[in-house]
Design a protein around this motif. Structure first.
Motif, PDB file in Angstrom:
ATOM      1  N   CYS A 132       3.362   2.233  -3.012  1.00 35.70           N
ATOM      2  CA  CYS A 132       2.259   2.795  -2.229  1.00 35.70           C
ATOM      3  C   CYS A 132       0.902   2.225  -2.636  1.00 35.70           C
ATOM      4  O   CYS A 132      -0.098   2.462  -1.958  1.00 35.70           O
ATOM      5  CB  CYS A 132       2.229   4.323  -2.363  1.00 35.70           C
ATOM      6  SG  CYS A 132       3.534   5.159  -1.431  1.00 35.70           S
ATOM      7  N   ASP A 304      -1.906   2.168   5.354  1.00 36.50           N
ATOM      8  CA  ASP A 304      -3.028   2.663   4.569  1.00 36.50           C
ATOM      9  C   ASP A 304      -4.174   1.645   4.579  1.00 36.50           C
ATOM     10  O   ASP A 304      -3.971   0.445   4.318  1.00 36.50           O
ATOM     11  CB  ASP A 304      -2.576   2.917   3.130  1.00 36.50           C
ATOM     12  CG  ASP A 304      -3.679   3.491   2.268  1.00 36.50           C
ATOM     13  OD1 ASP A 304      -3.929   4.703   2.361  1.00 36.50           O
ATOM     14  OD2 ASP A 304      -4.299   2.705   1.511  1.00 36.50           O
ATOM     15  N   ALA A 305      -5.382   2.116   4.888  1.00 34.16           N
ATOM     16  CA  ALA A 305      -6.532   1.225   5.052  1.00 34.16           C
ATOM     17  C   ALA A 305      -6.916   0.530   3.746  1.00 34.16           C
ATOM     18  O   ALA A 305      -7.369  -0.614   3.749  1.00 34.16           O
ATOM     19  CB  ALA A 305      -7.720   2.012   5.593  1.00 34.16           C
ATOM     20  N   ARG A 306      -6.749   1.202   2.629  1.00 32.30           N
ATOM     21  CA  ARG A 306      -7.164   0.623   1.350  1.00 32.30           C
ATOM     22  C   ARG A 306      -6.112  -0.313   0.772  1.00 32.30           C
ATOM     23  O   ARG A 306      -6.417  -1.443   0.377  1.00 32.30           O
ATOM     24  CB  ARG A 306      -7.465   1.739   0.352  1.00 32.30           C
ATOM     25  CG  ARG A 306      -7.884   1.209  -1.017  1.00 32.30           C
ATOM     26  CD  ARG A 306      -8.199   2.333  -1.990  1.00 32.30           C
ATOM     27  NE  ARG A 306      -8.591   1.812  -3.289  1.00 32.30           N
ATOM     28  CZ  ARG A 306      -8.838   2.561  -4.366  1.00 32.30           C
ATOM     29  NH1 ARG A 306      -8.747   3.896  -4.274  1.00 32.30           N
ATOM     30  NH2 ARG A 306      -9.187   2.004  -5.517  1.00 32.30           N
ATOM     31  N   TRP A 307      -4.855   0.129   0.714  1.00 32.93           N
ATOM     32  CA  TRP A 307      -3.818  -0.633   0.035  1.00 32.93           C
ATOM     33  C   TRP A 307      -3.027  -1.531   0.979  1.00 32.93           C
ATOM     34  O   TRP A 307      -2.248  -2.359   0.529  1.00 32.93           O
ATOM     35  CB  TRP A 307      -2.876   0.313  -0.702  1.00 32.93           C
ATOM     36  CG  TRP A 307      -3.577   1.147  -1.721  1.00 32.93           C
ATOM     37  CD1 TRP A 307      -3.836   2.484  -1.657  1.00 32.93           C
ATOM     38  CD2 TRP A 307      -4.150   0.703  -2.957  1.00 32.93           C
ATOM     39  NE1 TRP A 307      -4.511   2.912  -2.764  1.00 32.93           N
ATOM     40  CE2 TRP A 307      -4.726   1.830  -3.597  1.00 32.93           C
ATOM     41  CE3 TRP A 307      -4.237  -0.545  -3.601  1.00 32.93           C
ATOM     42  CZ2 TRP A 307      -5.370   1.750  -4.821  1.00 32.93           C
ATOM     43  CZ3 TRP A 307      -4.877  -0.614  -4.823  1.00 32.93           C
ATOM     44  CH2 TRP A 307      -5.434   0.524  -5.420  1.00 32.93           C
ATOM     45  N   GLN A 308      -3.183  -1.336   2.281  1.00 34.89           N
ATOM     46  CA  GLN A 308      -2.543  -2.172   3.303  1.00 34.89           C
ATOM     47  C   GLN A 308      -1.024  -2.167   3.187  1.00 34.89           C
ATOM     48  O   GLN A 308      -0.364  -3.212   3.270  1.00 34.89           O
ATOM     49  CB  GLN A 308      -3.092  -3.597   3.248  1.00 34.89           C
ATOM     50  CG  GLN A 308      -4.569  -3.682   3.606  1.00 34.89           C
ATOM     51  CD  GLN A 308      -5.071  -5.104   3.651  1.00 34.89           C
ATOM     52  OE1 GLN A 308      -5.057  -5.812   2.635  1.00 34.89           O
ATOM     53  NE2 GLN A 308      -5.509  -5.544   4.804  1.00 34.89           N
ATOM     54  N   GLN A 311       2.425   3.517   3.759  1.00 39.58           N
ATOM     55  CA  GLN A 311       2.696   4.557   2.769  1.00 39.58           C
ATOM     56  C   GLN A 311       3.576   5.676   3.311  1.00 39.58           C
ATOM     57  O   GLN A 311       4.453   6.191   2.604  1.00 39.58           O
ATOM     58  CB  GLN A 311       1.387   5.137   2.230  1.00 39.58           C
ATOM     59  CG  GLN A 311       0.658   4.221   1.270  1.00 39.58           C
ATOM     60  CD  GLN A 311      -0.516   4.902   0.591  1.00 39.58           C
ATOM     61  OE1 GLN A 311      -0.899   6.020   0.934  1.00 39.58           O
ATOM     62  NE2 GLN A 311      -1.113   4.241  -0.387  1.00 39.58           N
ATOM     63  N   ARG A 312       3.351   6.093   4.558  1.00 43.51           N
ATOM     64  CA  ARG A 312       4.161   7.187   5.093  1.00 43.51           C
ATOM     65  C   ARG A 312       5.641   6.793   5.156  1.00 43.51           C
ATOM     66  O   ARG A 312       6.517   7.606   4.824  1.00 43.51           O
ATOM     67  CB  ARG A 312       3.663   7.573   6.478  1.00 43.51           C
ATOM     68  CG  ARG A 312       2.278   8.212   6.484  1.00 43.51           C
ATOM     69  CD  ARG A 312       1.872   8.615   7.889  1.00 43.51           C
ATOM     70  NE  ARG A 312       0.525   9.170   7.925  1.00 43.51           N
ATOM     71  CZ  ARG A 312      -0.085   9.586   9.025  1.00 43.51           C
ATOM     72  NH1 ARG A 312       0.548   9.507  10.198  1.00 43.51           N
ATOM     73  NH2 ARG A 312      -1.304  10.078   8.976  1.00 43.51           N
TER      74      ARG A 312
END
Length: 409
Positions: A132, A304-308, A311-312
């Motif tokens: 994640c 996810d915008a930060r980690w790309q 995640q879901r």
């Protein structure tokens, strides 16, 4: 939002090799020897041949379709949405079972009796958390895990070959044609790691060049390791490896290299973690691709915008794997996984067969051989695993039919 292209040839090869090394060496020998007996090397050769044919199909498809999702995306483009859905569904269910098998294998090598289920659950949760926080962290960790695993396997092979002249291995059961083929079907579970490379098509630098090379390099490295380890097990343990939860640690013990046994246990646990990490990554990417097309719930398509990373999808996959760990055993997980993965590659070969001459990298004969091999091996798997697998595949088809019917209203 597209995934970031960050993985090099070394990263992609390492992820594929990490998937195969953990599964093949530390989880599969006991059940495979139990059915193939003295024909285990023939079974290994058959599994490797089918895997090579499938790998060339995956490489040819990935070069033309460098997107996340593997054969799910390839079959949608080359054959149609329904075929793509069945491929993706078979991949997801088969590889979720593989994740459970790797978590159980890790616990068998790393945890004492009574704690193995708890440790397996914690391993799944921990590695899903790593995923994640970005794919480059996944690639770096997998590289470390593969190096540790190979050092441990080197100790197994060295001790086995050193002890061979004086060892008295228990005679293996006589080989039968059906037993050899079933052994090949179980061993194929160990070769399927190269698919993780293809499913990461959106994250590899220069995918048209990198993915085909990484698949061939990872598969070739795995074959060499498997042959050496198989011979070491046969020369020292023979039939005593059947039913053992940790046959490679037993090789070191029988060889009199007792000081290496803890190292082999660490290597077994490490290899299983590497495979589990890469497997969770690949399933998450196929789930992402299917959710983008509404073949799975669309909320799984969020990146996810930060980690790309998706995640879901990673979290949902981890929850299902934990449930299987709590309910199933290792042999059942391997058989069920092989069922799903062989059907997945059957479709991959069909999709590659349909590609035109201007993008063809390998002769169609390899795709025909791969498809026939998949059909033969899936037909020899344990009956219970095949029945459960058929039921789950039909459930997926029913879900898509219902979703399409509701969307048409």
């Amino acid at each position: 939002m597209p995934l970031a292209r960050r993985l090099t040839l070394t990263d992609a090869t390492t992820i594929g090799l990490g998937s195969m090394i953990g599964a093949g060496v530390f989880a599969v020998w006991s059940p495979a020897l139990g059915v193939a007996g003295s024909g285990i090397l023939i079974a290994l050769a058959i599994a490797a041949l089918v895997a090579f044919c499938n790998a060339t199909s995956s490489a040819q498809l990935a070069a033309v379709h460098p997107v996340a999702g593997g054969t799910y995306a390839y079959a949608r483009a080359e054959i149609g949405p329904w075929t793509g859905f069945i491929a993706g569904w078979c991949f997801v269910i088969g590889k979720i079972a593989s994740c459970a098998a790797m978590a159980m294998t890790f616990a068998a090598y790393a945890a004492p009796d009574g704690w193995r289920t708890t440790v397996a659950v914690l391993a799944v949760a921990a590695l899903a958390t790593v995923n994640c926080f970005g794919v480059t962290r996944t690639a770096r960790l997998t590289r470390i895990l593969v190096v540790v695993s190979l050092l441990g396997l080197a100790a197994v092979v060295a001790s086995g070959f050193a002890a061979a002249p004086t060892a008295a291995p228990a005679p293996l059961p006589d080989a039968t044609a059906y037993g050899v083929l079933q052994g090949a079907g179980l061993l194929f579970f160990a070769f399927a790691g190269y698919a993780r490379i293809a499913t990461m098509g959106e994250e590899v630098i220069d995918p048209a060049r990198t993915i085909p090379r990484a698949i061939v390099l990872a598969l070739g490295g795995a074959v060499i390791v498997y042959v050496l380890v198989a011979v070491a097990v046969m020369l020292t343990l023979g039939a005593d490896a059947i039913g053992s939860p940790h046959p490679l640690a037993d090789v070191a013990a029988v060889a009199g290299w007792g000081w290496t046994e803890p190292a082999v246990r660490i290597a077994g646990a490490t290899a299983s973690l590497g495979a589990l990490l890469a497997l969770i990554t690949g399933i998450g990417r196929t789930t992402l691709a299917m959710a983008r097309e509404a073949d799975l719930p669309r909320f799984l398509a969020v990146i996810d915008a930060r980690w790309q990373v998706p995640q879901r999808a990673e979290i949902v996959v981890a929850i299902i794997v934990i449930a299987i760990v709590l309910l199933a055993d290792l042999r059942g997980a391997i058989g069920f996984s092989s069922f799903g993965v062989l059907l997945y590659y059957l479709i991959a070969n069909a999709a590659a067969f349909r590609q035109p001459a201007d993008v063809r990298r390998y002769p169609r004969a390899l795709q025909v051989m791969g498809a026939i091999g998949c059909l033969v091996l899936v037909s020899t798997l344990p009956v219970i695993a095949s029945l459960i697998g058929t039921g789950v595949v039909l459930a997926g088809v029913g879900y898509r039919m219902l979703r399409l019917r509701l969307a048409a209203r």
